[in-house]
Design an enzyme around this catalytic site. Structure first.
Site, PDB file in Angstrom:
ATOM      1  N   GLY A  11     -14.485  -9.764 -13.408  1.00 43.46           N
ATOM      2  CA  GLY A  11     -13.975 -10.162 -12.090  1.00 43.46           C
ATOM      3  C   GLY A  11     -12.963 -11.291 -12.196  1.00 43.46           C
ATOM      4  O   GLY A  11     -12.876 -11.985 -13.208  1.00 43.46           O
ATOM      5  N   ARG A  15     -11.931 -17.309  -5.595  1.00 46.33           N
ATOM      6  CA  ARG A  15     -12.431 -18.415  -4.765  1.00 46.33           C
ATOM      7  C   ARG A  15     -12.655 -19.711  -5.543  1.00 46.33           C
ATOM      8  O   ARG A  15     -12.869 -20.755  -4.946  1.00 46.33           O
ATOM      9  CB  ARG A  15     -13.729 -17.989  -4.071  1.00 46.33           C
ATOM     10  CG  ARG A  15     -13.477 -17.132  -2.850  1.00 46.33           C
ATOM     11  CD  ARG A  15     -14.777 -16.652  -2.250  1.00 46.33           C
ATOM     12  NE  ARG A  15     -15.379 -15.581  -3.044  1.00 46.33           N
ATOM     13  CZ  ARG A  15     -16.652 -15.183  -2.916  1.00 46.33           C
ATOM     14  NH1 ARG A  15     -17.450 -15.788  -2.064  1.00 46.33           N
ATOM     15  NH2 ARG A  15     -17.109 -14.192  -3.656  1.00 46.33           N
ATOM     16  N   GLU A 145     -25.781  -1.067  -0.156  1.00 46.46           N
ATOM     17  CA  GLU A 145     -24.841  -2.184  -0.093  1.00 46.46           C
ATOM     18  C   GLU A 145     -24.622  -2.612   1.348  1.00 46.46           C
ATOM     19  O   GLU A 145     -24.686  -1.791   2.276  1.00 46.46           O
ATOM     20  CB  GLU A 145     -23.509  -1.782  -0.744  1.00 46.46           C
ATOM     21  CG  GLU A 145     -23.582  -1.657  -2.257  1.00 46.46           C
ATOM     22  CD  GLU A 145     -24.040  -2.946  -2.924  1.00 46.46           C
ATOM     23  OE1 GLU A 145     -23.356  -3.967  -2.816  1.00 46.46           O
ATOM     24  OE2 GLU A 145     -25.108  -2.919  -3.566  1.00 46.46           O
ATOM     25  N   ASN A 212     -19.321 -18.641  -7.139  1.00 47.41           N
ATOM     26  CA  ASN A 212     -18.053 -18.073  -6.691  1.00 47.41           C
ATOM     27  C   ASN A 212     -17.058 -19.140  -6.272  1.00 47.41           C
ATOM     28  O   ASN A 212     -15.883 -18.862  -6.103  1.00 47.41           O
ATOM     29  CB  ASN A 212     -18.287 -17.132  -5.509  1.00 47.41           C
ATOM     30  CG  ASN A 212     -19.136 -15.945  -5.912  1.00 47.41           C
ATOM     31  OD1 ASN A 212     -18.871 -15.318  -6.931  1.00 47.41           O
ATOM     32  ND2 ASN A 212     -20.163 -15.665  -5.148  1.00 47.41           N
ATOM     33  N   ARG A 316     -14.549 -47.015 -29.785  1.00 52.96           N
ATOM     34  CA  ARG A 316     -13.662 -45.864 -30.008  1.00 52.96           C
ATOM     35  C   ARG A 316     -13.959 -45.235 -31.363  1.00 52.96           C
ATOM     36  O   ARG A 316     -14.746 -45.759 -32.142  1.00 52.96           O
ATOM     37  CB  ARG A 316     -12.211 -46.309 -29.869  1.00 52.96           C
ATOM     38  CG  ARG A 316     -11.859 -46.681 -28.419  1.00 52.96           C
ATOM     39  CD  ARG A 316     -10.499 -47.323 -28.310  1.00 52.96           C
ATOM     40  NE  ARG A 316      -9.483 -46.536 -28.983  1.00 52.96           N
ATOM     41  CZ  ARG A 316      -8.306 -47.018 -29.393  1.00 52.96           C
ATOM     42  NH1 ARG A 316      -8.011 -48.297 -29.207  1.00 52.96           N
ATOM     43  NH2 ARG A 316      -7.438 -46.233 -29.995  1.00 52.96           N
ATOM     44  N   LYS A 334     -12.390 -50.240 -32.626  1.00 50.05           N
ATOM     45  CA  LYS A 334     -11.864 -48.949 -33.068  1.00 50.05           C
ATOM     46  C   LYS A 334     -11.775 -48.914 -34.588  1.00 50.05           C
ATOM     47  O   LYS A 334     -11.259 -49.864 -35.183  1.00 50.05           O
ATOM     48  CB  LYS A 334     -10.467 -48.714 -32.483  1.00 50.05           C
ATOM     49  CG  LYS A 334      -9.894 -47.358 -32.855  1.00 50.05           C
ATOM     50  CD  LYS A 334      -8.395 -47.357 -33.045  1.00 50.05           C
ATOM     51  CE  LYS A 334      -7.993 -48.012 -34.349  1.00 50.05           C
ATOM     52  NZ  LYS A 334      -6.583 -47.808 -34.707  1.00 50.05           N
ATOM     53  N   TYR A 349     -10.454 -57.566 -29.342  1.00 48.70           N
ATOM     54  CA  TYR A 349     -10.049 -56.263 -29.882  1.00 48.70           C
ATOM     55  C   TYR A 349     -10.244 -56.263 -31.383  1.00 48.70           C
ATOM     56  O   TYR A 349      -9.613 -57.043 -32.103  1.00 48.70           O
ATOM     57  CB  TYR A 349      -8.590 -55.937 -29.542  1.00 48.70           C
ATOM     58  CG  TYR A 349      -8.148 -54.654 -30.204  1.00 48.70           C
ATOM     59  CD1 TYR A 349      -8.833 -53.467 -29.955  1.00 48.70           C
ATOM     60  CD2 TYR A 349      -7.070 -54.628 -31.097  1.00 48.70           C
ATOM     61  CE1 TYR A 349      -8.461 -52.280 -30.587  1.00 48.70           C
ATOM     62  CE2 TYR A 349      -6.688 -53.440 -31.722  1.00 48.70           C
ATOM     63  CZ  TYR A 349      -7.400 -52.278 -31.462  1.00 48.70           C
ATOM     64  OH  TYR A 349      -7.036 -51.108 -32.078  1.00 48.70           O
ATOM     65  N   ALA A 363     -14.340 -65.411 -28.302  1.00 45.40           N
ATOM     66  CA  ALA A 363     -13.770 -64.758 -27.122  1.00 45.40           C
ATOM     67  C   ALA A 363     -12.247 -64.718 -27.220  1.00 45.40           C
ATOM     68  O   ALA A 363     -11.624 -65.672 -27.656  1.00 45.40           O
ATOM     69  CB  ALA A 363     -14.186 -65.516 -25.864  1.00 45.40           C
ATOM     70  N   ALA A 406      -9.790 -72.312 -33.016  1.00 48.62           N
ATOM     71  CA  ALA A 406      -9.462 -71.613 -31.767  1.00 48.62           C
ATOM     72  C   ALA A 406      -7.961 -71.635 -31.504  1.00 48.62           C
ATOM     73  O   ALA A 406      -7.282 -72.601 -31.814  1.00 48.62           O
ATOM     74  CB  ALA A 406     -10.214 -72.257 -30.609  1.00 48.62           C
TER      75      ALA A 406
HETATM   76  C1  UD1 Z   1     -23.377  -6.813  -6.583  1.00 51.06           C
HETATM   77  C2  UD1 Z   1     -24.269  -5.630  -6.199  1.00 51.06           C
HETATM   78  C3  UD1 Z   1     -25.211  -6.044  -5.068  1.00 51.06           C
HETATM   79  C4  UD1 Z   1     -26.024  -7.254  -5.502  1.00 51.06           C
HETATM   80  C5  UD1 Z   1     -25.095  -8.384  -5.942  1.00 51.06           C
HETATM   81  C6  UD1 Z   1     -25.906  -9.510  -6.530  1.00 51.06           C
HETATM   82  C7  UD1 Z   1     -22.874  -3.699  -6.641  1.00 51.06           C
HETATM   83  C8  UD1 Z   1     -22.084  -2.603  -6.057  1.00 51.06           C
HETATM   84  N1  UD1 Z   1     -23.434  -4.530  -5.784  1.00 51.06           N
HETATM   85  O1  UD1 Z   1     -22.550  -7.074  -5.475  1.00 51.06           O
HETATM   86  O2  UD1 Z   1     -26.088  -4.994  -4.743  1.00 51.06           O
HETATM   87  O3  UD1 Z   1     -26.847  -7.683  -4.414  1.00 51.06           O
HETATM   88  O4  UD1 Z   1     -24.173  -7.921  -6.963  1.00 51.06           O
HETATM   89  O5  UD1 Z   1     -25.068 -10.591  -6.787  1.00 51.06           O
HETATM   90  O6  UD1 Z   1     -23.021  -3.785  -7.836  1.00 51.06           O
HETATM   91  N2  UD1 Z   1     -17.525  -6.967 -12.155  1.00 51.06           N
HETATM   92  C9  UD1 Z   1     -16.856  -6.418 -13.231  1.00 51.06           C
HETATM   93  N3  UD1 Z   1     -16.013  -5.384 -13.026  1.00 51.06           N
HETATM   94  C10 UD1 Z   1     -15.802  -4.850 -11.788  1.00 51.06           C
HETATM   95  C11 UD1 Z   1     -16.496  -5.419 -10.702  1.00 51.06           C
HETATM   96  C12 UD1 Z   1     -17.360  -6.455 -10.917  1.00 51.06           C
HETATM   97  O7  UD1 Z   1     -17.026  -6.873 -14.371  1.00 51.06           O
HETATM   98  O8  UD1 Z   1     -15.024  -3.906 -11.682  1.00 51.06           O
HETATM   99  C13 UD1 Z   1     -18.435  -8.082 -12.378  1.00 51.06           C
HETATM  100  C14 UD1 Z   1     -18.049  -9.306 -11.612  1.00 51.06           C
HETATM  101  O9  UD1 Z   1     -17.172 -10.129 -12.375  1.00 51.06           O
HETATM  102  C15 UD1 Z   1     -19.392  -9.969 -11.371  1.00 51.06           C
HETATM  103  C16 UD1 Z   1     -20.379  -8.802 -11.311  1.00 51.06           C
HETATM  104  O10 UD1 Z   1     -19.710  -7.710 -11.912  1.00 51.06           O
HETATM  105  O11 UD1 Z   1     -19.740 -10.814 -12.438  1.00 51.06           O
HETATM  106  C17 UD1 Z   1     -20.816  -8.438  -9.904  1.00 51.06           C
HETATM  107  O12 UD1 Z   1     -19.687  -8.055  -9.144  1.00 51.06           O
HETATM  108  P1  UD1 Z   1     -19.459  -8.507  -7.662  1.00 51.06           P
HETATM  109  O13 UD1 Z   1     -18.161  -8.014  -7.202  1.00 51.06           O
HETATM  110  O14 UD1 Z   1     -19.738  -9.954  -7.518  1.00 51.06           O
HETATM  111  O15 UD1 Z   1     -20.609  -7.685  -6.908  1.00 51.06           O
HETATM  112  P2  UD1 Z   1     -21.267  -8.055  -5.529  1.00 51.06           P
HETATM  113  O16 UD1 Z   1     -20.360  -7.656  -4.446  1.00 51.06           O
HETATM  114  O17 UD1 Z   1     -21.746  -9.447  -5.546  1.00 51.06           O
HETATM  115 MG    MG Z   2     -21.200 -11.230  -6.579  1.00 46.94          MG
END
Ligand code: UD1
Ligand code: MG
Length: 447
Positions: A11, A15, A145, A212, A316, A334, A349, A363, A406
């Site tokens: 991901g 944020r 979901e 996040n 240091r 240092k 120093y 001092a 001194a």
């Molecule tokens: C997911 C779950 C949800 C659960 C929640 C818990 C799914 C569809 N939903 O939702 O049921 O309650 O986690 O936190 O799985 N990632 C990838 N590749 C991708 C997409 C995501 O590596 O293509 C990774 C993200 O970086 C992250 C993790 O997978 O670390 C979860 O993805 P995220 O998009 O946060 O899923 P949620 O919407 O939170």
């Molecule tokens: Mg998530």
């Protein structure tokens, strides 16, 4: 049986509003995803990390744990992410799947889920204070979901934690069949959890804090600090309070050490003595019986038993404070060894030096180690006395037992037992201070 674990870390983490990859944000000296990988490796798991965004940085940041990496070509959802790891999975056996942004997950919880695992899929679930955004555990259905929830399903507070155990064969047979979900065309791993899957519902929300944004990052640090300090406390380290000092995971704490309010200890440090309130200690060894008093900074230093540093001293790299030596307020050291019982108690120093046992540095003394081009050494003999506000122009040696008056600026070596003074003689005019004052007053009256 061998265990494989897949960490989803492809991901973007918009944020976080940060130039570095979300999963690399440090918590107590370890990147976020490093916590997850370390917890899984504690269970003996062979860890596969799925990467995409910031791929190079993530590979480099997690290199100390040596997991395997797979690239998810275009992040199309959690199902697609696990599919990207299929080539790295064994033919048979359990596969743990978890997210890379839940650094509070413990090895104990994963172990518990593994112990409860049966059938093709086992999911860790918890009662969320606010289930918004999570997939809901719907009895007789599986995971629904948020976007797909009916009004009544949305009120369910038991949610999918994102931690699962799947059978490798089940992943192989089912992942290729996933159907994309509108509107983004994502493939959801949650579609592999159905009415037949096993749900373990008593996990705790805290372990699944998803980081996040930087608010959650700070929250995560608070929890980890408590855990780390609590564990050190159980091993005999005293803390003001569990969240009142920050000790990185890279630090070795010895039983009997104490850590004051607001102290920050990082890097490859080993602490056996007392680190006072507000101290910052990095890559330093503080031996049992050593004391670092309030507001001091130590970077790359070593402090021995019976030595006292601070308050408000600065050590240091290369500062070695031998047993019983004292380094006082506003003293900077240092690349210098301060031997047994030597003292520099105020405003000095000490750079590129060797200060003999029992020497006293007054001092305001400065070891002038830099000529604008090169650094030079100062050697002070055992028991020597350097008067206040002296400047010793290096390279220079002051012999054992010698005295420097001194206010002197010393530019040549001082032999053992010699006295060196370099200052204008005091001019004394008796019975004249009041006369001078009257003269000044008259001048002032005349305007
Ligand atoms: C997911 C779950 C949800 C659960 C929640 C818990 C799914 C569809 N939903 O939702 O049921 O309650 O986690 O936190 O799985 N990632 C990838 N590749 C991708 C997409 C995501 O590596 O293509 C990774 C993200 O970086 C992250 C993790 O997978 O670390 C979860 O993805 P995220 O998009 O946060 O899923 P949620 O919407 O939170
Ligand atoms: Mg998530």
């Amino acid at each position: 049986m061998s265990l494989t674990a897949v960490v989803l870390a492809a991901g973007l983490g918009t944020r976080m509003r940060s130039p570095i990859a979300k999963v690399l944000h440090p918590l107590l000296g370890r990147p976020m995803a490093g916590w997850i990988v370390a917890a899984l490796q504690e269970l003996g798991a062979d860890v596969v990390v799925v990467v995409h965004h910031h791929e190079g940085e993530v590979r480099a940041g997690l290199a100390p744990w040596m997991p395997r990496f797979v690239r998810q070509e275009a992040p199309r959802g959690t199902g697609d992410a696990v599919a990207a790891a299929l080539s790295e999975l064994p033919e048979h056996g359990p596969v743990v799947v978890t997210a890379g942004d839940t650094p509070l997950l413990t090895a104990a919880s994963v172990r518990r889920l593994l112990a409860a695992h049966r059938g093709n899929a086992t999911v860790a679930a918890f009662e969320a204070r606010d289930p918004h955004g999570y997939g809901r555990m719907v009895p007789g259905v599986g995971i629904v979901e948020e976007a797909a929830c009916t009004e009544s399903q949305r009120r369910i507070r038991l949610v999918n934690s994102g931690l699962y155990v799947f059978e490798a064969q089940y992943l192989r047979s089912r992942l290729p069949l996933l159907q994309p979900h509108a509107p983004k065309g994502e493939l959801w791993l949650t579609d592999l959890v159905d009415a037949d899957s096993h749900v373990v519902a008593d996990f705790v929300e805290e372990e699944f804090l998803g980081v996040n944004d930087k608010g959650a990052l700070a929250e995560g640090r608070d929890v980890l600090r408590r855990r780390v300090n609590r564990a050190h406390g159980a091993a005999g380290v005293e803390f003001a309070g569990l969240n009142d000092a920050s000790v990185d995971v890279s630090v070795t704490m010895l039983p009997g050490a104490s850590v004051g309010f607001g102290a920050v200890i990082t890097g490859k440090s080993t602490i056996g003595g007392d680190v006072g309130p507000g101290c910052v200690v990095h890559d330093s060894v503080i031996h049992p019986g050593a004391r670092i008093l309030a507001g001091s900074v130590s970077d790359g230093a070593e402090v021995f038993a019976g030595a006292i540093v601070g308050p408000m001293a600065r050590l240091r790299p290369g500062a070695v404070i031998r047993p019983g030596a004292h380094i006082g307020n506003f003293v900077e050291v240092k690349n210098a060894v301060v031997h047994e019982g030597a003292k520099a108690n105020h405003l000095a120093y000490l750079g590129d030096a060797d200060v003999g046992a029992g020497a006293n540095i007054g001092a305001g003394t400065i070891f002038c180690n830099y000529d604008g081009v090169r650094k030079h050494r100062t050697v002070i003999g055992a028991g020597a006395f350097i008067g206040s506000n002296s400047a010793l122009v290096a390279p220079i040696a002051v012999g054992a037992g010698a005295i420097v008056g001194a206010g002197s600026t010393i530019t040549q070596d001082v032999p053992d037992d010699a006295i060196a003074v370099e200052r204008a003689l005091t001019k004394l005019t008796p019975n004249s201070a009041d006369r001078l004052r009257r003269h000044y007053r008259k001048a002032a009256d005349r305007g």
